[in-house]
Enzyme design. Sequence first.
Site, PDB file in Angstrom:
ATOM      1  N   GLN A  34      -7.556  -0.744   3.408  1.00  0.00           N
ATOM      2  CA  GLN A  34      -8.401  -1.388   4.433  1.00  0.00           C
ATOM      3  C   GLN A  34      -9.703  -1.943   3.851  1.00  0.00           C
ATOM      4  O   GLN A  34     -10.443  -2.627   4.561  1.00  0.00           O
ATOM      5  CB  GLN A  34      -8.722  -0.389   5.561  1.00  0.00           C
ATOM      6  N   CYS A  65       1.081   1.359  12.522  1.00  0.00           N
ATOM      7  CA  CYS A  65       2.327   1.979  12.090  1.00  0.00           C
ATOM      8  C   CYS A  65       2.793   2.997  13.118  1.00  0.00           C
ATOM      9  O   CYS A  65       3.889   3.524  13.035  1.00  0.00           O
ATOM     10  CB  CYS A  65       2.131   2.681  10.747  1.00  0.00           C
ATOM     11  N   GLY A 105       0.808  -1.216   0.000  1.00  0.00           N
ATOM     12  CA  GLY A 105       0.000   0.000   0.000  1.00  0.00           C
ATOM     13  C   GLY A 105       0.842   1.267   0.000  1.00  0.00           C
ATOM     14  O   GLY A 105       0.520   2.242  -0.695  1.00  0.00           O
TER      15      GLY A 105
HETATM   16  N1  PLP Z   1      -2.884   2.717   3.838  1.00  0.00           N
HETATM   17  C1  PLP Z   1      -3.636   2.271   4.855  1.00  0.00           C
HETATM   18  C2  PLP Z   1      -5.019   2.812   5.032  1.00  0.00           C
HETATM   19  C3  PLP Z   1      -3.120   1.328   5.755  1.00  0.00           C
HETATM   20  O1  PLP Z   1      -3.879   0.896   6.766  1.00  0.00           O
HETATM   21  C4  PLP Z   1      -1.802   0.851   5.552  1.00  0.00           C
HETATM   22  C5  PLP Z   1      -1.207  -0.102   6.506  1.00  0.00           C
HETATM   23  O2  PLP Z   1      -1.554  -0.152   7.677  1.00  0.00           O
HETATM   24  C6  PLP Z   1      -1.065   1.332   4.459  1.00  0.00           C
HETATM   25  C7  PLP Z   1      -1.630   2.257   3.622  1.00  0.00           C
HETATM   26  C8  PLP Z   1       0.313   0.828   4.175  1.00  0.00           C
HETATM   27  O3  PLP Z   1       0.237  -0.436   3.554  1.00  0.00           O
HETATM   28  P1  PLP Z   1       1.511  -1.408   3.487  1.00  0.00           P
HETATM   29  O4  PLP Z   1       1.717  -1.950   4.848  1.00  0.00           O
HETATM   30  O5  PLP Z   1       1.130  -2.477   2.512  1.00  0.00           O
HETATM   31  O6  PLP Z   1       2.645  -0.606   2.966  1.00  0.00           O
END
Ligand code: PLP
Length: 376
Positions: free
Chosen positions: A179, A323, A72
């Site tokens: 999500q 995160c 993402g």
């Molecule tokens: N966008 C959203 C809404 C997320 O919840 C997350 C991860 O928690 C991300 C982006 C990032 O995705 P990735 O972990 O695949 O880089």
Amino acid sequence: MKRFIYADNAATTKLDIEAFEAMKPFLLDEYGNASQPYAFSRTAKTALKEARATIADCIGAQLEEIYFTSGGTEGDNWIIKESAFADVEKRATITSQIEHHAVLHACAAIERLGYPVAYLPADCKGVIAPEKLASYITGKTRLVSVMYANNEIGTMQPIKELCTVAHSHGALFHTDAVQAVGHVKIDVRDINIDALSASAHKFNGPKGVGFLYVKRGTKLLPYMDGGAQEFRLRAGTENIASIVGMATALRKNCELIEESTLKARQMEMVLLSALDESGIAYNRNGTNQIPGNISLSFRGQSGEAILHRLDLMGICVSTGSACDSVNTEISHVLQAIGLDESYAKGTIRITLGTHNTTDDAITIAKSIIKILQKKA
Ligand code: PLP
């Protein structure tokens, strides 16, 4: 006997066993580079094409509109940064205050280079009003990026309406659907969306792989420069095993979406009813939540302390965005929705997924009650 109850599915999900089985051959025997012309690489090449077709089919897209990424974060960075650089006449971007940091930090990066970014406010439930977008957008706006569902409070946005407003002002519309993909039905053609990013590990696929959908005909600059992979727009030897695992997981999740939604809604109801019966007061954050997302705020409590107590009882939840687990400040999302500090500090996020049961929901509720009644 379960070792623990995992209720942090917005942070990541368990790999689906069928996805794992589908990946195995590409990790061991079918290790050919999909770009090579000899017969040995044919299996990898075919698998890549089939995975792209499966993913396109799951979201109503066409095969050549799917670009594989590392997840993402990459999809969000790609569309936001390359959109800013794509048109000297239209350099502005609009996003929202409640986006994931993958979007917010990508926006901050283009701002540092002099490209303007405006941040839409959300209401107290985390909804971005299409009328608000209409009042922010100008002829200089090239891209509007608003997330499909919020990772902390679960609120799903009126994406189709927001997209219509963006288009009526000549702007492109992107959604971070990390999500939402695999959890709610999404038809990119029906929404008429220009770009969408997704991540496999949020829908029972492997970690470190995702995809970016970009509508055919949309100008897109390469993000990774190098080889000719991904229609010459995203260089790097493809991770076939993970891509195949992602496609298998997505197809399975999409086939089971109605069943999973019903189950998730039932688990939510069981958990909240048990809390209600105990008389414990709480605020449920968000509205029109993604199935299984329960963000609860307990006034005067510490979300951190509840999380650690639950951990000792073998239950995994989150205080906010995964995160940000090192950051104990009130999250930008809770601040943006104007949640009072006395509630915000006592916030936990429970996200129930396909591997949870109603028994898990009851155990979680009972454990929270014990903690808050100071019996644990
Ligand atoms: N966008 C959203 C809404 C997320 O919840 C997350 C991860 O928690 C991300 C982006 C990032 O995705 P990735 O972990 O695949 O880089």
